[in-house]
Design a protein around this motif. Structure first.
Motif, mmCIF file in Angstrom:
data_model
loop_
_atom_site.group_PDB
_atom_site.id
_atom_site.type_symbol
_atom_site.label_atom_id
_atom_site.label_comp_id
_atom_site.label_asym_id
_atom_site.label_seq_id
_atom_site.Cartn_x
_atom_site.Cartn_y
_atom_site.Cartn_z
ATOM 1 N N ARG A 1 -2.827 -2.478 8.794
ATOM 2 C CA ARG A 1 -2.072 -1.752 9.814
ATOM 3 C C ARG A 1 -2.928 -1.422 11.030
ATOM 4 O O ARG A 1 -2.411 -0.826 11.981
ATOM 5 C CB ARG A 1 -1.555 -0.446 9.213
ATOM 6 C CG ARG A 1 -0.119 -0.496 8.710
ATOM 7 C CD ARG A 1 0.184 0.864 8.118
ATOM 8 N NE ARG A 1 1.560 1.228 8.115
ATOM 9 C CZ ARG A 1 2.387 1.079 7.085
ATOM 10 N NH1 ARG A 1 1.973 0.502 5.995
ATOM 11 N NH2 ARG A 1 3.623 1.518 7.154
ATOM 12 N N LEU B 1 -3.310 6.741 6.814
ATOM 13 C CA LEU B 1 -4.513 7.201 6.107
ATOM 14 C C LEU B 1 -5.726 6.614 6.820
ATOM 15 O O LEU B 1 -5.632 5.558 7.452
ATOM 16 C CB LEU B 1 -4.507 6.698 4.654
ATOM 17 C CG LEU B 1 -3.785 7.598 3.640
ATOM 18 C CD1 LEU B 1 -2.279 7.508 3.819
ATOM 19 C CD2 LEU B 1 -4.182 7.216 2.220
ATOM 20 N N GLN C 1 -8.705 -2.688 9.559
ATOM 21 C CA GLN C 1 -8.174 -3.103 8.244
ATOM 22 C C GLN C 1 -8.044 -4.623 8.166
ATOM 23 O O GLN C 1 -8.315 -5.225 7.124
ATOM 24 C CB GLN C 1 -6.810 -2.462 7.986
ATOM 25 C CG GLN C 1 -6.862 -0.959 7.744
ATOM 26 C CD GLN C 1 -5.493 -0.354 7.463
ATOM 27 O OE1 GLN C 1 -4.568 -1.046 7.026
ATOM 28 N NE2 GLN C 1 -5.357 0.936 7.708
ATOM 29 N N ARG D 1 2.826 6.047 -2.880
ATOM 30 C CA ARG D 1 3.952 6.837 -3.419
ATOM 31 C C ARG D 1 3.823 7.018 -4.931
ATOM 32 O O ARG D 1 4.174 8.063 -5.480
ATOM 33 C CB ARG D 1 5.291 6.171 -3.052
ATOM 34 C CG ARG D 1 5.716 6.474 -1.600
ATOM 35 C CD ARG D 1 7.082 5.907 -1.268
ATOM 36 N NE ARG D 1 7.067 4.467 -1.176
ATOM 37 C CZ ARG D 1 6.710 3.773 -0.086
ATOM 38 N NH1 ARG D 1 6.358 4.405 1.018
ATOM 39 N NH2 ARG D 1 6.698 2.463 -0.089
ATOM 40 N N THR E 1 0.837 -1.206 0.000
ATOM 41 C CA THR E 1 0.000 0.000 0.000
ATOM 42 C C THR E 1 0.873 1.257 0.000
ATOM 43 O O THR E 1 0.528 2.254 -0.631
ATOM 44 C CB THR E 1 -0.980 0.007 1.194
ATOM 45 O OG1 THR E 1 -0.296 -0.448 2.369
ATOM 46 C CG2 THR E 1 -2.175 -0.884 0.931
ATOM 47 N N ARG F 1 13.679 8.629 0.619
ATOM 48 C CA ARG F 1 12.253 8.641 0.961
ATOM 49 C C ARG F 1 11.991 9.765 1.941
ATOM 50 O O ARG F 1 12.626 9.848 2.993
ATOM 51 C CB ARG F 1 11.863 7.287 1.577
ATOM 52 C CG ARG F 1 10.824 6.566 0.732
ATOM 53 C CD ARG F 1 10.467 5.250 1.352
ATOM 54 N NE ARG F 1 9.510 5.389 2.428
ATOM 55 C CZ ARG F 1 8.821 4.379 2.923
ATOM 56 N NH1 ARG F 1 8.994 3.170 2.431
ATOM 57 N NH2 ARG F 1 7.965 4.569 3.900
ATOM 58 N N GLN G 1 1.592 9.671 9.752
ATOM 59 C CA GLN G 1 0.287 9.167 10.228
ATOM 60 C C GLN G 1 -0.311 8.191 9.213
ATOM 61 O O GLN G 1 0.035 8.236 8.027
ATOM 62 C CB GLN G 1 -0.698 10.334 10.415
ATOM 63 C CG GLN G 1 -0.243 11.371 11.426
ATOM 64 C CD GLN G 1 -0.101 10.805 12.834
ATOM 65 O OE1 GLN G 1 -0.902 9.979 13.259
ATOM 66 N NE2 GLN G 1 0.941 11.231 13.539
ATOM 67 N N GLY H 1 2.409 -3.978 4.291
ATOM 68 C CA GLY H 1 1.983 -2.659 4.792
ATOM 69 C C GLY H 1 0.479 -2.549 4.955
ATOM 70 O O GLY H 1 -0.046 -1.476 5.244
HETATM 71 P P1 AMP Z 1 5.063 2.044 4.050
HETATM 72 O O1 AMP Z 1 5.755 2.205 2.750
HETATM 73 O O2 AMP Z 1 4.305 0.757 4.168
HETATM 74 O O3 AMP Z 1 5.983 2.287 5.235
HETATM 75 O O4 AMP Z 1 3.950 3.195 4.113
HETATM 76 C C1 AMP Z 1 4.308 4.575 4.068
HETATM 77 C C2 AMP Z 1 3.142 5.407 4.572
HETATM 78 O O5 AMP Z 1 1.984 5.198 3.749
HETATM 79 C C3 AMP Z 1 2.671 5.118 5.993
HETATM 80 O O6 AMP Z 1 3.464 5.777 6.964
HETATM 81 C C4 AMP Z 1 1.236 5.639 5.946
HETATM 82 O O7 AMP Z 1 1.205 7.051 5.999
HETATM 83 C C5 AMP Z 1 0.790 5.237 4.541
HETATM 84 N N1 AMP Z 1 0.193 3.873 4.536
HETATM 85 C C6 AMP Z 1 0.689 2.761 3.917
HETATM 86 N N2 AMP Z 1 -0.079 1.687 4.142
HETATM 87 C C7 AMP Z 1 -1.093 2.113 4.952
HETATM 88 C C8 AMP Z 1 -2.199 1.466 5.574
HETATM 89 N N3 AMP Z 1 -2.419 0.140 5.422
HETATM 90 N N4 AMP Z 1 -3.032 2.221 6.333
HETATM 91 C C9 AMP Z 1 -2.831 3.543 6.485
HETATM 92 N N5 AMP Z 1 -1.793 4.210 5.961
HETATM 93 C C10 AMP Z 1 -0.918 3.512 5.187
#
Ligand code: AMP
Length: 189
Positions: free
Chosen positions: A89, A60, A93, A37, A32, A134, A58, A86
């Protein structure tokens, strides 16, 4: 069909190990974070909304990310299985994922918890920020993401223990050793 949840704190190696799982087992990878991104890179409305949350470390809102996940899942054709990276979380979910898979006659096969001590997570994320650029890999945002992980995400360990799907994986050491532990779990599914 294999439906694997790869779980762990930011910096625990979910993305790296997911790539190795894809290569060995031929499953699809849904990250996700990567989806979001990509939306940011393409300048979409969703990307604009997502950026606000990501830059603050934070999550979403559940309803939004659940919709996104459902549409990515619907887009997969002839899949041998999926590695969910990811997501989930939060407990809502995880419940949504269970329901979504049940509606498709499927279920989560296993949850893999990549366990890495917090000091090492911080070192890895700072290094990733320097190497990969990043935007959320800076010390201030890293600390916020770890608080969010501890408060909102780590309760999923107990959730998946109750579901009988939990597998502890030692996330420290050589990549191949970590992967061998993961592959042993997946091979038994
Ligand atoms: P990640 O690449 O998985 O570390 O995700 C980067 C950012 O994307 C997180 O810090 C959140 O802001 C958002 N994000 C990714 N996956 C989720 C999810 N399952 N629920 C909520 N926000 C998410």
């Amino acid at each position: 069909m294999l439906n694997i949840v790869i779980f762990g704190a930011p910096g625990s190696g979910k993305g790296t190990q997911s790539a190795m799982i894809v290569e060995r087992f031929g499953v699809n990878h849904i990250s996700t974070g990567d989806v979001l991104r990509n939306e940011i890179k393409n300048g979409t409305e969703l990307g604009k909304v997502a950026k606000g949350y990501i830059d603050q470390g934070q999550l979403l809102p559940d309803a939004l990310i659940i919709d996104i996940l459902a549409s990515v899942l619907d887009g997969l054709k002839d899949s041998k299985g999926v590695i969910f990276d990811g997501f989930p979380r939060t407990i809502p979910q995880a419940e949504a994922l269970k329901k979504m898979l049940a509606e498709r006659g499927q279920q989560v096969s296993a949850m893999l918890d990549l366990d890495v001590p917090e000091a090492e997570l911080i070192d890895r994320l700072i290094k990733r920020g320097q190497d990969a650029g990043r935007a959320d890999d800076n010390l201030e945002t890293i600390k916020k993401r770890l608080v969010v992980y501890n408060e909102q995400t780590s309760p999923l360990k107990d959730y998946y223990k109750t579901e009988g799907l939990y597998n502890h994986i030692n996330g420290v050491g050589a990549l191949d050793d970590i992967f061998n532990e993961i592959a042993a779990v997946i091979s038994k599914l």
